[in-house]
Design an enzyme around this catalytic site. Structure first.
Site, PDB file in Angstrom:
ATOM      1  N   PHE B  39      44.205  43.446  35.914  1.00  0.00           N
ATOM      2  CA  PHE B  39      44.149  42.740  34.634  1.00  0.00           C
ATOM      3  C   PHE B  39      42.716  42.515  34.168  1.00  0.00           C
ATOM      4  CE2 PHE B  39      48.434  41.477  36.058  1.00  0.00           C
ATOM      5  CZ  PHE B  39      49.143  41.859  34.939  1.00  0.00           C
ATOM      6  N   VAL B 104      35.649  53.071  46.154  1.00  0.00           N
ATOM      7  CA  VAL B 104      34.287  52.574  46.323  1.00  0.00           C
ATOM      8  C   VAL B 104      34.095  52.093  47.750  1.00  0.00           C
ATOM      9  CG1 VAL B 104      32.669  50.772  45.597  1.00  0.00           C
ATOM     10  CG2 VAL B 104      34.058  51.978  43.899  1.00  0.00           C
ATOM     11  N   GLU B 196      60.009  33.725  44.371  1.00  0.00           N
ATOM     12  CA  GLU B 196      60.686  34.794  43.644  1.00  0.00           C
ATOM     13  C   GLU B 196      61.367  35.777  44.590  1.00  0.00           C
ATOM     14  OE1 GLU B 196      57.990  34.553  39.577  1.00  0.00           O
ATOM     15  OE2 GLU B 196      57.334  35.854  41.191  1.00  0.00           O
ATOM     16  N   ASP B 325      40.449  38.049  40.929  1.00  0.00           N
ATOM     17  CA  ASP B 325      40.718  37.517  42.265  1.00  0.00           C
ATOM     18  C   ASP B 325      39.569  37.727  43.240  1.00  0.00           C
ATOM     19  OD1 ASP B 325      43.151  36.838  41.289  1.00  0.00           O
ATOM     20  OD2 ASP B 325      44.317  38.262  42.470  1.00  0.00           O
ATOM     21  N   ALA B 341      46.602  36.219  36.414  1.00  0.00           N
ATOM     22  CA  ALA B 341      46.321  37.289  35.460  1.00  0.00           C
ATOM     23  C   ALA B 341      45.597  36.770  34.207  1.00  0.00           C
ATOM     24  CB  ALA B 341      47.619  38.011  35.082  1.00  0.00           C
TER      25      ALA B 341
END
Lengths: 449, 449
Positions: B39, B104, B196, B325, B341
């Site tokens: 995001f 990376v 969830e 994050d 997000a």
């Protein structure tokens, strides 16, 4: 097993008594075990509804796969779940059907048991083997890692990853020769799957990916379709083969006919003594039946298919049926029944009808007769060929027919809507909804090095 | 690097000169390299449109992932392609953006180079690290094989396979104790993901699979949610936490609060000194930032997040930003910006605005300020909790809000229609369209033995 030759069946077989004799169901419902949930196996189970049997369907995958659209998963147009259904869910309302996720390892025809790889056995009164086929490398199994075939969802996701990754690697490749190899896609085999793969990869490069790259030119992508025989789509008429060749060439596909591939490696393929450097090779050249003939210790043809009688049972055993791509069935005209979904379905219906008659102790049906409904193949997003007896079509009308027929044969309203939705995007703006490079667990890192 | 302390920026930083100095673009467009297409990274690139920079976005996956719905892939409601988009396709029309599929390995801040795992280096004038987080086992990395976490599409497909396979194995298991363990699902962590997952697995067992099995009773399925802290959803109000606990219990979820898990193995978990036999354990307990702090050799907090200044640059280097994050950013209120997000997106917008101002040699913006929009979590198919400042909702209305917000934030019309279509089925008849057990290549066979 007693062969009741007084029976008026054309095969002289009788089933009822031997079934009831081995059944341990109090009400003597025969136990029908169906191995394989492809088009054939599914049809047997569906057509056995209310016929008085207890059915077990075994597959080593939990889903039925709509194989004719598998190449669209491989080419990122459809997602895996759009062409696959959990077998268990398909039969949730059929209390007479048990679904088992298990792999079959053999058959003990004497004891009437199916042997599973986990060591357990499953007794049957009637066995239907519909285990399909895998791709075959004609004795060159070492080619498989370099030239994957397309039979399962995993195969399709592997091919999708390789194809998309080749473009990604090309974007970062400074060496022109290496970049050209990364942008070369070789498809081996000029049947419907090969034609469809070649056409869809050409469109992926020239249409879908057109604007997406900065260093490479997707138009520089080469798609080469190699067929050892003299023409593409040999089961179609020559005119339609010719149309297909020209249509593919217009999409930018290079076609090589008449010479087989003699070598596949990580560097490319060898054909007609020449080496073609290519990062991605796809195998669509041949199939080999599953090992049913070995399990049954019965005669098979060159492609490994079990030779079955006119009622689709194996010689000497009226309780074992083999159908679909695993069977070599001969029609009354002496021709082998082709390895097509409609053929497998017709065989499935026939076997279910025959079993139902046995249970009701009715007269067995006439020998199996294959009704050929025709051949269909798509070439690109607005082109297809249709060969249905007197109806021979090519071009856009054929393509619409292909689309409608395929949506019709999908299972359930949701999948039909979902596929129609995905195709709307792919066929209008060229966007493909499933351009995902996904991996098995931690494999990703090595590919980027 | 010169620190221009005469600048009126609150940080005393200046960027313009050092950018132009190193640029090899003829028109001196600074090269902005963004690592990570979550995001935050995506927002940086989107907001840099027409700001006069040459942008490269690097990700080791070819797709942007809508992580808030990842648990729905893990629980078979959505397919992978419904919540993922090829990064390259998102920026196809932005000729100033180059997409690189690469991993990376480090940053050479002195030479202003990003180091890739394939050995190449990529020069930057401005670097934005938005590399996200992985799940963390708090030092117990050995638990990972037994208790997979949920961060990537591969994680979700792995969890989906394990959950569905547990039911399939239970169907074939004769031993009652073993069958009970196969029907026990432990979810560790009582944050939104844990809640969830627990809710959706309970519904999968009691609703979706209700009619599908013959030997096992899906109602005998146990879902246990373990949270070490005193309550579920600690970022919500106590009242909403309490509501969530009761709603989950109604769905049949067993909740254990206040004690951490002390052991995970192939046999189950140990909590409060007691062993709970369970075939399937899912980890939703903690995250650890990606190794950006190590690459930069800069200070990190306990969760590995890079400590950034009020303008989201790292101490002493105005050309390196860390967001999302991966960053520990502190708001003016002294609170750490949460790992959500919307926070990552706001940071992305802020950084793009700051870069745009530098390029135009305008005054830098005020320090980053996080505007909290609220917290949302679903519990089951008709229940959710919403905590948005004064607006606190629970139940069906909250669930509709959750649905609409999530569909709104998906990218593109096709994905919105497709997700809405899938949810229509799942939420009306309980059917889940993606109940597929798929494998990495040849792994299937071993699972069935």
């Amino acid at each position: 097993m007693r062969q009741d030759t007084s029976n008026d069946s054309p095969l002289g077989l009788s089933g009822g008594h031997s079934i009831a004799a081995k059944s341990d169901y109090s009400n003597a419902r025969p136990r029908v075990v169906v191995v394989g949930a492809g088009f054939g196996g599914l049809e047997v189970v569906q057509s056995l509804a209310k016929k008085g049997a207890d059915v077990t369907i075994i597959d080593r995958r939990n889903h039925h796969l709509f194989q004719p659209l598998l190449y669209q998963v491989a080419s990122a147009s459809l997602s895996t779940s759009e062409i696959a259904w959990p077998i268990r869910a398909l039969f949730r309302k059929r209390k007479d059907v048990r679904t088992l996720l298990a792999e079959v390892d053999g058959v003990d025809a004497q004891a009437q048991n199916v042997l599973l790889t986990d060591g357990t056995t499953l007794p049957y009164d009637i066995l239907v083997l519909a285990t399909g086929a895998r791709h075959s490398y004609f004795g060159n199994d070492a080619w498989e890692p370099y030239a994957p075939g397309l039979k399962s969802l995993e195969d399709a996701v592997t091919i999708r990853r390789r194809v998309l990754l080749a473009f990604e690697k090309a974007e970062r490749e400074p060496d022109p020769a290496r970049r050209a190899a990364l942008q070369t896609f070789v498809v081996i085999g000029g049947g419907p799957t090969g034609v469809e793969l070649a056409g869809t990869i050409a469109e992926l490069a020239h249409l879908t990916l057109k604007q997406d790259f900065r260093s490479i030119d997707p138009d520089a992508t080469k798609v080469i379709l190699i067929e050892a025989g003299p023409r593409l789509l040999p089961v179609f008429t020559e005119k339609l083969s010719d149309y297909t060749r020209k249509a593919l060439q217009k999409l930018g596909v290079e076609i090589r006919l008449g010479k087989p591939v003699t070598e596949c490696s990580s560097e490319g393929v060898t054909v007609d003594g020449k080496h073609l450097p290519a990062e991605t090779i796809l195998w669509a050249a041949g199939v080999q039946a599953s090992p049913a003939a070995r399990w049954l210790n019965t005669e098979a043809d060159r492609a490994g298919r079990v030779i079955v009688g006119p009622d689709l049972t194996i010689p000497g055993n009226p309780n074992i049926f083999v159908i679909g791509d695993t069977a070599a069935a001969t029609g009354e005209d002496g021709k082998t029944v082709p390895g097509l979904a409609p053929a497998a379905k017709q065989q499935g219906q026939y076997v279910a009808d025959l079993i139902g008659r046995r249970i009701k102790l009715k007269k067995p049906p006439s020998p199996f007769r294959y009704r050929h409904q025709g051949n269909l193949a798509t070439i690109g997003r607005r082109l297809a060929v249709v060969d249905m007896g007197r109806l021979k079509l090519s071009g856009t009308l054929a393509w619409w027919m292909w689309k409608l027929i395929h949506i019709y044969f999908l299972i359930g309203v949701q999948n039909r809507l979902s596929v129609a939705l995905s195709w709307t995007w792919t066929h209008s703006i060229g966007y493909r909804s499933s351009r995902l490079i996904t991996y098995a667990d931690q494999q990703a890192d090595t590919d980027l090095k």
